[in-house]
Design an enzyme around this catalytic site. Structure first.
Site, PDB file in Angstrom:
ATOM      1  N   GLU A 132      71.443  35.403  63.784  1.00  0.00           N
ATOM      2  CA  GLU A 132      71.512  35.436  62.324  1.00  0.00           C
ATOM      3  C   GLU A 132      72.683  36.282  61.835  1.00  0.00           C
ATOM      4  O   GLU A 132      73.410  35.880  60.925  1.00  0.00           O
ATOM      5  CB  GLU A 132      70.203  35.987  61.724  1.00  0.00           C
ATOM      6  CG  GLU A 132      68.986  35.150  62.026  1.00  0.00           C
ATOM      7  CD  GLU A 132      68.243  35.569  63.291  1.00  0.00           C
ATOM      8  OE1 GLU A 132      67.055  35.227  63.405  1.00  0.00           O
ATOM      9  OE2 GLU A 132      68.845  36.236  64.162  1.00  0.00           O
TER      10      GLU A 132
ATOM     11  N   HIS B   2      72.745  39.459  66.986  1.00  0.00           N
ATOM     12  CA  HIS B   2      71.685  38.464  66.900  1.00  0.00           C
ATOM     13  C   HIS B   2      72.296  37.217  66.279  1.00  0.00           C
ATOM     14  O   HIS B   2      73.297  37.293  65.558  1.00  0.00           O
ATOM     15  CB  HIS B   2      70.543  38.967  66.023  1.00  0.00           C
ATOM     16  CG  HIS B   2      69.729  40.044  66.651  1.00  0.00           C
ATOM     17  ND1 HIS B   2      68.489  40.386  66.180  1.00  0.00           N
ATOM     18  CD2 HIS B   2      69.970  40.865  67.699  1.00  0.00           C
ATOM     19  CE1 HIS B   2      67.987  41.365  66.922  1.00  0.00           C
ATOM     20  NE2 HIS B   2      68.874  41.676  67.845  1.00  0.00           N
TER      21      HIS B   2
ATOM     22  N   CYS C 192      67.920  41.564  60.807  1.00  0.00           N
ATOM     23  CA  CYS C 192      68.440  40.298  60.295  1.00  0.00           C
ATOM     24  C   CYS C 192      67.904  40.001  58.896  1.00  0.00           C
ATOM     25  O   CYS C 192      68.612  39.429  58.069  1.00  0.00           O
ATOM     26  CB  CYS C 192      68.112  39.171  61.262  1.00  0.00           C
ATOM     27  SG  CYS C 192      68.973  39.373  62.849  1.00  0.00           S
TER      28      CYS C 192
END
Length: 150
Positions: A57, A55, A88
C-alpha cells in the site's frame, strides 16, 4: 457489485502472488485506480529494499503521488490483497481515498503469521470500515495466495 471492482481486486491479488514468488518480496499486492485506470501497482518489498515501510500500500501510494504530482488521492480507489495495517491506514487517511477494497482481513493475516498490533485488533472493525469506506472483496482468493505452494 461493479465488475470493475472485481477486476482491480484480481489485479491486486495477482501482485500478491508475484510478491510471493519474487525473492525478497512478500505476498501482498495493491493497485490504485483513478477513473477506471490503474495509475500505480506493486507488491510488498520490505525484505528486498530492507525497508519495513515498503508494504504494498505504501509503495503504491508513493508511486501514485509521483504519477499525479499530488498528495491528494481523493479521486482514487485503493485495492489491496489484505486489509491495511495501522501504518498503511495512516497513509491512506492522508491520501484521502474515495474507497478502499481489501481481500483478506487482518484476522486472516494473523492466522497466517502476519500479525498486526494488539491496538489494531482491539479497534472496532465497523467504525474503521465506515471511516475509510472499506469493503472486503474476494477474500477466499486473497487468502489462497498464502496457502498455495509456489
Amino acid at each position: 457489485m461493479d465488475n470493475s471492482h472485481i477486476y482491480f481486486m484480481q489485479q491486486a491479488i495477482a501482485l500478491a502472488k508475484k510478491g510471493k514468488m519474487t525473492k525478497g518480496s512478500g505476498p501482498f499486492g495493491a493497485v490504485i485506480v483513478k477513473n477506471q485506470h490503474i495509475i500505480a501497482k506493486g507488491h510488498n518489498e520490505v525484505h528486498d529494499k530492507n525497508d519495513l515501510t515498503q508494504h504494498a500500500e505504501l509503495a503504491v501510494i508513493q508511486e501514485a503521488c509521483k504519477v499525479l504530482e499530488s498528495k491528494d488521492l481523493s479521486e482514487c480507489i485503493l485495492y489491496t490483497s489484505c486489509e491495511p495495517c495501522m501504518m498503511c491506514l495512516g497513509a491512506s487517511y492522508w491520501a484521502g481515498f474515495e474507497a478502499i477494497y481489501f481481500g483478506a482481513s487482518a484476522e486472516d493475516a494473523k492466522k497466517h503469521g502476519f500479525i498486526y498490533s494488539n491496538v489494531f485488533y482491539a479497534s472496532d472493525n465497523e467504525k474503521r470500515y465506515q471511516e475509510f469506506n472499506m469493503h472486503q472483496l474476494l477474500r477466499e482468493e486473497a487468502v489462497a495466495v498464502w496457502q498455495q505452494q509456489i
